[in-house]
Design an enzyme around this catalytic site. Structure first.
Site, PDB file in Angstrom:
ATOM      1  CB  THR A  14      -0.938  -0.007   1.232  1.00  0.00           C
ATOM      2  OG1 THR A  14      -1.851  -1.091   1.084  1.00  0.00           O
ATOM      3  CG2 THR A  14      -1.710   1.278   1.381  1.00  0.00           C
ATOM      4  CB  THR A  90       0.514  -4.230   6.197  1.00  0.00           C
ATOM      5  OG1 THR A  90      -0.812  -4.126   5.657  1.00  0.00           O
ATOM      6  CG2 THR A  90       1.188  -2.883   6.186  1.00  0.00           C
ATOM      7  CD  GLN A 272      -8.382 -22.468  16.941  1.00  0.00           C
ATOM      8  OE1 GLN A 272      -9.369 -21.799  17.240  1.00  0.00           O
ATOM      9  NE2 GLN A 272      -8.466 -23.694  16.462  1.00  0.00           N
TER      10      GLN A 272
HETATM   11  N1  ASP Z   1      -2.960  -5.355   0.389  1.00  0.00           N
HETATM   12  C1  ASP Z   1      -1.854  -4.529   0.835  1.00  0.00           C
HETATM   13  C2  ASP Z   1      -0.595  -5.373   0.771  1.00  0.00           C
HETATM   14  O1  ASP Z   1      -0.391  -6.187   1.623  1.00  0.00           O
HETATM   15  C3  ASP Z   1      -2.107  -4.037   2.218  1.00  0.00           C
HETATM   16  C4  ASP Z   1      -1.033  -3.123   2.783  1.00  0.00           C
HETATM   17  O2  ASP Z   1       0.073  -2.973   2.282  1.00  0.00           O
HETATM   18  O3  ASP Z   1      -1.330  -2.483   3.850  1.00  0.00           O
HETATM   19  O4  ASP Z   1       0.183  -5.232  -0.144  1.00  0.00           O
END
Ligand code: ASP
Length: 340
Positions: A14, A90, A272
């Site tokens: 992102t 992320t 878990q």
């Molecule tokens: N979908 C994105 C990724 O993992 C989410 C992010 O980077 O926060 O590339």
């Protein structure tokens, strides 16, 4: 310290995404901003080099090949950097960080993964803050694979994505923060891995098997476990209930688990619950799972457990005693039974 050579690898995520008709997608345009940000915060004399991966990915598309590509790149560049920063999505950041901690155990350099939950190009992005903090940590005494997010540096193989919103992105339920950055940097020296002798072996080549995570749930059918094992012969991480229990009243579950471990497909139990360690001896069902061959994964995160099974399966000579190989921490990923 200020003359450290920093290698930056932009892998996607992102932080550098732009809107498209189909939602956010990675963009190479962010690469131009990275250099400007570093000069803005750390001065033009800062010694850094940027490698932009092709293709840039949404980390949802990361795979074990991505882990090995990054590990091989870091290994090949090891004489040309003192610390590395990886800009990564992320969603699977904790998996990549865990895998790199095992594939590059003994690298003895800081490898800091970071990203953002709001693209850098948008107002109120967390990207600049995270990159700046990662950079500050890269100039410090850390010598391990970490995640920097929302002002804190976490051990990579102890961290989990916690929230989809900025401010609380990652937690490390079983290990303290390695550092906090809030204007100045405050290192928790006692929590760092001690420096090791740099290794001289490259990361292992990717193996043919894949590991999987299977979460137990009321009503699980034994055939699900068998199918998972047949397609993921590097091993199954079993996310058990609580202290390490499962539906052992079902004879098919016990028979299937016993048969899987007899095939030398490792069964690695974790909880878990996000907090607390496994204690399989506490309940009869936990002991029964152990009798079926389920190995005690203590307080491993699911991400670290998967990456550990993966790495063990890549070794040219897989360990004869898997339970012992799993119980011994390689890069500070689990708390051994004696608690040290
Ligand atoms: N979908 C994105 C990724 O993992 C989410 C992010 O980077 O926060 O590339």
């Amino acid at each position: 310290m200020s003359h450290r050579r920093i290698l930056i690898i932009y892998a996607g995520g992102t932080i550098g995404m732009v809107p498209s008709a189909n939602g956010f997608v990675p963009s190479a345009r962010f690469a131009d901003d990275i250099g400007k940000l570093i000069v803005k915060h750390h001065g033009a004399a800062t010694h850094h080099r940027l490698i932009t991966l092709d293709p840039l990915i949404d980390s949802a598309n990361a795979s074990p090949h991505t882990w090995h590509r990054l590990a091989d790149l870091l290994w090949a560049e090891r004489d040309h950097f003192d610390a590395a920063i990886i800009l990564h999505g992320t969603d699977t950041l904790a998996y990549t960080a865990s895998a790199l901690s095992f594939l590059l155990a003994g690298l003895n350099k800081a490898v800091i993964l970071t990203g953002a939950q709001i693209p850098f190009a948008m107002p109120v992005s967390d990207g600049e803050r995270n990159l700046q903090g990662a950079f500050a940590c890269a100039r410090g005494p850390v010598r391990e694979v970490c995640i920097f997010f929302d002002g804190v540096l976490l051990r990579g193989n102890r961290a989990r994505k916690w929230s989809t919103e900025p401010g609380n992105g990652f937690h490390s339920p079983h290990w303290p923060h390695l550092a906090q950055v809030n204007g100045s940097i405050d290192i928790n020296t006692a929590a760092l891995l001690p420096p090791t002798t740099p290794q001289h072996d490259p990361p292992p080549a990717i193996g043919t098997g894949r590991a999987a995570i299977v979460t137990l749930f009321p009503g699980i059918d034994a055939s699900l476990l068998r199918a998972a094992a047949d397609h993921h012969r590097a091993g199954l991480v079993l996310a058990l209930y609580g202290a390490g229990t499962g539906p052992t009243a079902d004879p098919a579950i016990r028979r299937t688990l016993t048969a899987i471990s007899a095939d030398r497909i490792p069964l690695l139990g974790i909880s878990q619950c996000p907090h607390g360690t496994l204690n399989p001896a506490l309940y009869e069902t936990g002991r029964q799972l152990a009798d079926c061959g389920v190995i005690d994964g203590r307080d491993l995160t699911p991400e670290a457990a998967l990456a550990k099974l993966h790495t063990l399966s890549c070794q040219r000579r897989p360990p004869a005693d898997l339970a012992t190989a799993i119980a011994v921490p390689v890069a500070g990923e689990l708390t051994p039974a004696n608690g040290t």
